[in-house]
Design a protein around this motif. Sequence first.
Motif, short mmCIF file in Angstrom:
data_model
loop_
_atom_site.label_atom_id
_atom_site.label_comp_id
_atom_site.label_asym_id
_atom_site.label_seq_id
_atom_site.Cartn_x
_atom_site.Cartn_y
_atom_site.Cartn_z
N ARG A 41 22.63 28.59 49.34
CA ARG A 41 21.22 28.35 49.65
C ARG A 41 20.82 26.93 49.28
NH1 ARG A 41 19.46 32.37 47.03
NH2 ARG A 41 19.51 33.82 48.77
N GLY A 44 22.13 24.57 51.73
CA GLY A 44 21.76 24.83 53.11
C GLY A 44 22.92 25.32 53.96
N SER A 46 25.59 28.50 55.36
CA SER A 46 25.69 29.93 55.66
C SER A 46 27.08 30.44 55.28
CB SER A 46 25.43 30.17 57.15
OG SER A 46 26.36 29.45 57.94
N GLY A 67 17.46 38.67 48.98
CA GLY A 67 17.39 37.37 49.64
C GLY A 67 18.70 36.91 50.26
N SER A 69 19.96 37.57 52.99
CA SER A 69 19.84 37.29 54.43
C SER A 69 19.50 35.83 54.71
CB SER A 69 18.81 38.21 55.08
OG SER A 69 17.54 38.00 54.49
N ASP A 70 19.05 35.10 53.71
CA ASP A 70 18.78 33.66 53.88
C ASP A 70 20.04 32.90 54.25
OD1 ASP A 70 16.22 34.23 53.02
OD2 ASP A 70 16.42 33.20 51.10
N VAL A 71 21.18 33.32 53.72
CA VAL A 71 22.42 32.56 53.91
C VAL A 71 23.60 33.38 54.40
CG1 VAL A 71 21.79 30.77 52.24
CG2 VAL A 71 23.07 32.76 51.47
N ARG A 73 25.66 35.46 56.84
CA ARG A 73 25.68 35.72 58.27
C ARG A 73 26.23 37.11 58.59
NH1 ARG A 73 23.62 32.47 61.82
NH2 ARG A 73 25.25 32.95 63.29
#
Length: 195
Positions: A41, A44, A46, A67, A69-71, A73
């Motif tokens: 995260r 930046g 994935s 959280g 799902s922020d990174v 895939r």
Amino acid sequence: MVTVYVVKVRVATPRTGRTARRPAVTAASPNVATRVLASARQQGLSVAVAESLTGGSVCASLVAIPGASDVFRGGVVAYDSSIKTSVLGVSAELLAEAGPVSLDVAAAMALGVQTLLHSDVAAATTGSAGPQSHGGVEAGTVCVAAVTGTGLWARTVRFDGDRDEVRAGANEAALALLEAALSDPDSISSWRQGT
């Protein structure tokens, strides 16, 4: 061009020299998963995972963290070699030559899931959880790999114990290698280079 670094590790207890047993459930795994996601995260990036012997437990460790799902895939469980070939793009020739439990196959799985799921970084697991050997490889042998934009690392680890203990150790080893690749790749770049 991607450089592959490999290391073969046997985890042994200091007192006896015997291979250490790993508990089926570890308290460290959620912490490692949290650090993997936080590092991705922060940068930046994935993350994706390809799994064979772990059967989705690495993905489960990651998605257990709020959280994710922020990174994160997604992942592919490629337990059967035909799925490694048809979904992840691992060549049938490589599987025939190296066998499904090998550093080369773990590396190819990581690269395959990275491409398939369009992730910046990826990890992969393959191995023989036992109780019998798999493809001529001793039960308890695990190969993990991690790929980032700066390199590809693969490691062989040996665990004693039942299937659950070997799979838990593999889960922990994959997350630890991914964490090192994300947070301190120089710490693993000193591993001897191989193919």
